[in-house]
Scaffold this active site. Sequence first.
Site, mmCIF file in Angstrom:
data_model
loop_
_atom_site.group_PDB
_atom_site.id
_atom_site.type_symbol
_atom_site.label_atom_id
_atom_site.label_comp_id
_atom_site.label_asym_id
_atom_site.label_seq_id
_atom_site.Cartn_x
_atom_site.Cartn_y
_atom_site.Cartn_z
ATOM 1 N N THR A 174 29.011 -27.605 13.652
ATOM 2 C CA THR A 174 28.294 -28.526 14.555
ATOM 3 C C THR A 174 28.919 -29.665 13.801
ATOM 4 O O THR A 174 29.592 -29.903 12.827
ATOM 5 C CB THR A 174 26.851 -28.508 14.217
ATOM 6 O OG1 THR A 174 26.162 -27.376 15.012
ATOM 7 C CG2 THR A 174 26.111 -29.824 14.655
ATOM 8 N N ARG A 202 21.802 -20.008 25.880
ATOM 9 C CA ARG A 202 21.055 -20.036 24.792
ATOM 10 C C ARG A 202 21.155 -21.858 24.404
ATOM 11 O O ARG A 202 22.132 -22.243 24.376
ATOM 12 C CB ARG A 202 21.715 -19.426 23.660
ATOM 13 C CG ARG A 202 21.033 -19.543 22.218
ATOM 14 C CD ARG A 202 21.816 -20.367 21.453
ATOM 15 N NE ARG A 202 21.308 -20.670 20.133
ATOM 16 C CZ ARG A 202 21.976 -21.434 19.297
ATOM 17 N NH1 ARG A 202 22.718 -22.315 19.368
ATOM 18 N NH2 ARG A 202 21.525 -21.538 17.742
ATOM 19 N N VAL A 203 20.200 -22.239 24.153
ATOM 20 C CA VAL A 203 20.214 -23.650 23.451
ATOM 21 C C VAL A 203 19.731 -23.608 22.213
ATOM 22 O O VAL A 203 18.845 -23.016 21.746
ATOM 23 C CB VAL A 203 19.257 -24.614 24.386
ATOM 24 C CG1 VAL A 203 18.992 -26.180 23.619
ATOM 25 C CG2 VAL A 203 19.557 -24.518 25.756
ATOM 26 N N GLY A 226 23.257 -25.685 11.371
ATOM 27 C CA GLY A 226 22.958 -24.247 10.704
ATOM 28 C C GLY A 226 22.396 -23.280 11.573
ATOM 29 O O GLY A 226 22.656 -23.341 12.791
ATOM 30 N N GLY A 228 20.397 -22.428 14.305
ATOM 31 C CA GLY A 228 19.687 -23.332 15.084
ATOM 32 C C GLY A 228 18.133 -22.906 15.345
ATOM 33 O O GLY A 228 16.916 -23.641 15.444
HETATM 34 N N1 ASP Z 1 22.984 -25.591 14.785
HETATM 35 C C1 ASP Z 1 23.938 -25.104 15.499
HETATM 36 C C2 ASP Z 1 23.240 -24.295 16.670
HETATM 37 O O1 ASP Z 1 22.409 -23.387 16.352
HETATM 38 C C3 ASP Z 1 25.070 -24.347 14.998
HETATM 39 C C4 ASP Z 1 25.610 -24.754 13.524
HETATM 40 O O2 ASP Z 1 25.354 -25.797 13.105
HETATM 41 O O3 ASP Z 1 26.217 -23.821 12.970
HETATM 42 O O4 ASP Z 1 23.499 -24.361 17.818
#
Ligand code: ASP
Length: 306
Positions: A174, A202-203, A226, A228
């Site tokens: 991200t 998916r969100v 991280g 999500g």
């Molecule tokens: N947080 C992001 C998501 O779940 C993915 C990530 O930051 O690694 O879409």
Amino acid sequence: MGYTLAIHGGAGVIPSDRMTPAREAELRAALDRALSAGEAVLAADGTAMDAVTAAVCVLEDEPLFNAGRGAVFTHDGSHEMDAAIMNGRDRRAGCVAGVLGPRNPVKLARCVMERTEHVLMIGEGALGVGREAGIEEMPADYFFTQERYDALQETLRMEAAGTLDDDPARRHGTVGAVARDRAGGLAAATSTGGMTAKRPGRVGDSPLIGAGTFADDRTCAVSATGDGEAFIRLCVAHEIDARMRLAGETLTEAADHVVREELATLNGSGGLVAVDAAGRVAAPFNCEGMYRGWALEGLERSIAIY
Ligand code: ASP
């Protein structure tokens, strides 16, 4: 008081035993370019909103990070991007989920904030707001990178073999930025392709205000990265704000508690960058690393991975 800018390129870092000096140099250079873009705004007395927009656009344009160009693939081999931006001054916010087309999803999120009465938009309706504003769109192949495609194939192979793991480097990433401008305004922006092989539709937490993105001039601005689903269930960004506002914790205390203790209760891995009203930075993570950097007016820049 001087300005502050902090950025991240995600918690999905390449493990240190697989990192090469050349790749590390590229990553650091990209983070440095993003800091320069945001700092140029702040040093010219620009707003925190413009600074986080500028910094996130650089990270979205950089194929090394999972946002914009270089976004991960969904299970179906497409891209669905999420982004959000929030202004701490008036707590206006704009967010988009599942979009493909705009070169810089963060700009589309900002259009939602500035050109509609809504906060979160999806689908053709969201894309239409960007088209009205004339933001740049790119064909689907612009977002393609061989590395992300290979990561999808590997993930699908592991899924079929029943050996699927959650290697952050293959599945996560991200980008985000938080800033405090010279006038005391705070802002946060986050942009992501989500998780490799996520189900279409998916969100994640990034476009959800209070989960992956939040800003309030009274307390802090936060941009997270991280797992999500865990960040959503814990309302991570707003929890940090609440601990500061209601329990009188400092930014560091609040951010450390949420990242190191609360996320662990859900096995949530990841981290965040945050800035408080006085321009102090926190950048905790509970995994191997997080691409990150910050610049405080008059002080030397910091860029780190592990
Ligand atoms: N947080 C992001 C998501 O779940 C993915 C990530 O930051 O690694 O879409």
